[in-house]
Design a protein around this motif. Structure first.
Motif, short mmCIF file in Angstrom:
data_model
loop_
_atom_site.label_atom_id
_atom_site.label_comp_id
_atom_site.label_asym_id
_atom_site.label_seq_id
_atom_site.Cartn_x
_atom_site.Cartn_y
_atom_site.Cartn_z
N MET A 82 1.12 -1.33 0.00
CA MET A 82 0.13 -0.38 -0.77
C MET A 82 0.86 1.32 0.01
N LEU A 83 0.34 2.22 -0.95
CA LEU A 83 0.78 3.72 -0.44
C LEU A 83 -0.09 4.00 0.35
N VAL A 84 0.06 5.06 0.85
CA VAL A 84 -0.58 6.60 1.51
C VAL A 84 -0.02 7.95 1.75
N TYR A 85 -0.82 8.41 0.74
CA TYR A 85 0.28 9.81 0.35
C TYR A 85 -0.53 10.90 1.31
N PHE A 86 0.24 11.42 2.31
CA PHE A 86 0.01 12.06 3.14
C PHE A 86 0.09 13.42 2.35
N ASP A 104 -1.06 4.41 -12.83
CA ASP A 104 -2.36 3.78 -13.66
C ASP A 104 -1.70 2.65 -15.15
N GLY A 105 -2.10 1.97 -14.65
CA GLY A 105 -1.94 0.16 -15.93
C GLY A 105 0.17 0.04 -15.37
N VAL A 106 0.40 0.41 -14.18
CA VAL A 106 1.21 0.08 -13.90
C VAL A 106 1.53 -1.27 -12.90
N GLY A 107 0.17 -1.99 -12.28
CA GLY A 107 0.02 -2.59 -12.09
C GLY A 107 0.55 -2.73 -10.46
N GLY A 108 0.96 -2.06 -10.17
CA GLY A 108 1.11 -1.70 -8.87
C GLY A 108 0.24 -2.25 -6.83
N PRO A 109 0.88 -0.95 -6.27
CA PRO A 109 -0.02 -1.34 -4.39
C PRO A 109 -1.56 -0.56 -4.93
N ALA A 110 -1.90 -0.91 -3.93
CA ALA A 110 -3.18 0.30 -3.51
C ALA A 110 -2.71 1.58 -3.00
N LEU A 111 -3.68 1.95 -3.59
CA LEU A 111 -3.21 3.63 -3.50
C LEU A 111 -4.05 4.71 -2.15
N ALA A 112 -3.34 5.12 -1.88
CA ALA A 112 -4.61 6.99 -1.04
C ALA A 112 -4.39 7.56 -1.23
N MET A 113 -4.91 8.96 -1.21
CA MET A 113 -4.57 10.35 -0.94
C MET A 113 -5.22 10.55 0.24
N ILE A 114 -4.69 10.99 1.06
CA ILE A 114 -5.23 11.54 2.61
C ILE A 114 -4.99 12.43 2.78
N GLU A 115 -6.04 13.94 3.04
CA GLU A 115 -5.15 15.16 4.10
C GLU A 115 -5.58 15.36 5.10
N ASP A 116 -5.83 14.11 5.95
CA ASP A 116 -5.66 14.21 7.38
C ASP A 116 -4.72 13.26 7.83
N GLU A 117 -3.78 13.40 8.92
CA GLU A 117 -2.25 13.13 9.60
C GLU A 117 -2.29 11.65 9.83
N ALA A 118 -3.93 11.59 11.34
CA ALA A 118 -4.08 10.80 11.79
C ALA A 118 -4.85 9.70 11.15
N VAL A 124 -2.22 2.66 7.96
CA VAL A 124 -1.14 1.94 7.81
C VAL A 124 -0.37 0.76 8.37
N GLY A 125 -2.02 0.96 9.42
CA GLY A 125 -2.28 0.49 10.92
C GLY A 125 -1.72 1.37 11.77
N CYS A 126 -1.57 2.68 11.85
CA CYS A 126 -0.85 3.09 13.44
C CYS A 126 -1.76 3.43 14.52
N ALA A 127 -1.61 3.51 15.66
CA ALA A 127 -2.37 4.10 16.58
C ALA A 127 -1.98 5.37 17.06
N GLU A 128 -0.69 5.33 16.65
CA GLU A 128 -0.61 7.61 17.16
C GLU A 128 -1.80 8.23 15.96
N THR A 129 -1.39 9.66 16.04
CA THR A 129 -2.24 11.04 15.33
C THR A 129 -0.80 11.22 14.69
N ARG A 130 0.04 11.46 14.56
CA ARG A 130 1.44 12.22 14.98
C ARG A 130 2.14 11.90 13.34
N GLU A 133 4.68 11.59 16.70
CA GLU A 133 4.67 10.68 17.68
C GLU A 133 5.45 8.92 17.45
N LEU A 134 5.24 8.88 16.05
CA LEU A 134 5.44 7.58 15.96
C LEU A 134 6.81 7.26 15.38
N LYS A 135 7.43 8.28 15.08
CA LYS A 135 8.85 8.33 15.04
C LYS A 135 9.85 8.23 16.81
#
Length: 141
Positions: A82-86, A104-118, A124-130, A133-135
């Motif tokens: 998965m690729l998640v773009y913050f 598009d057409g490359v046959g890659g991973p699941a993609l998401a574009m998200i504007e909210d950090e949490a 991506v499976g993290c309980a942290e909201t920042r 904080e994760l790091k």
């Protein structure tokens, strides 16, 4: 531009951070380094933090060539699940949309574009909201 990545193998996660002008050549160079890293593994989720991007190189043909290279010779052994773009800013959103289209057409991973950090972290499976904080939490473990 500054581009870096941190691999969190225990979480199956890679956090990639762009700062300043996002350039295709540096992205390719850093991805090649990542592909050789001993903690890089297939199926890891990638959280791409675009929150500090101030400018984006606008060369779609070169971007497409890079994506094909990443999916081919460099990427197959370490293709993420998965690729998640913050992307909380208009510039970050434009970059995410451009990269999204390049898959598009490359046959890659699941993609998401998200504007909210949490929300991006939760996806991506993290309980942290920042990301900071994760790091910090991973460094303490």
């Amino acid at each position: 531009m500054s581009l870096n990545y941190q691999i969190f193998p225990d979480r199956g996660l890679v956090v990639i951070t762009y700062i300043g002008r996002a350039e295709i050549e540096e992205t390719g160079r850093v991805f090649a380094q990542f592909a050789q890293h001993p903690d890089a593994a297939p199926g890891q989720k990638h959280l791409i933090d675009l929150s500090q991007v101030t400018e984006v190189e606008q060369d779609f043909p070169r971007l497409m060539a890079l994506q094909a290279r990443k999916a081919g010779e460099l990427g197959l052994p370490i293709m993420p699940s998965m690729l998640v773009y913050f992307c909380p800013t208009p510039i970050a959103r434009r970059m995410a949309e451009m990269v999204y289209k390049s898959w598009d057409g490359v046959g890659g991973p699941a993609l998401a574009m998200i504007e909210d950090e949490a929300e991006a972290l939760a996806l991506v499976g993290c309980a942290e909201t920042r990301i900071a904080e994760l790091k910090r939490r991973v460094a303490e473990d």
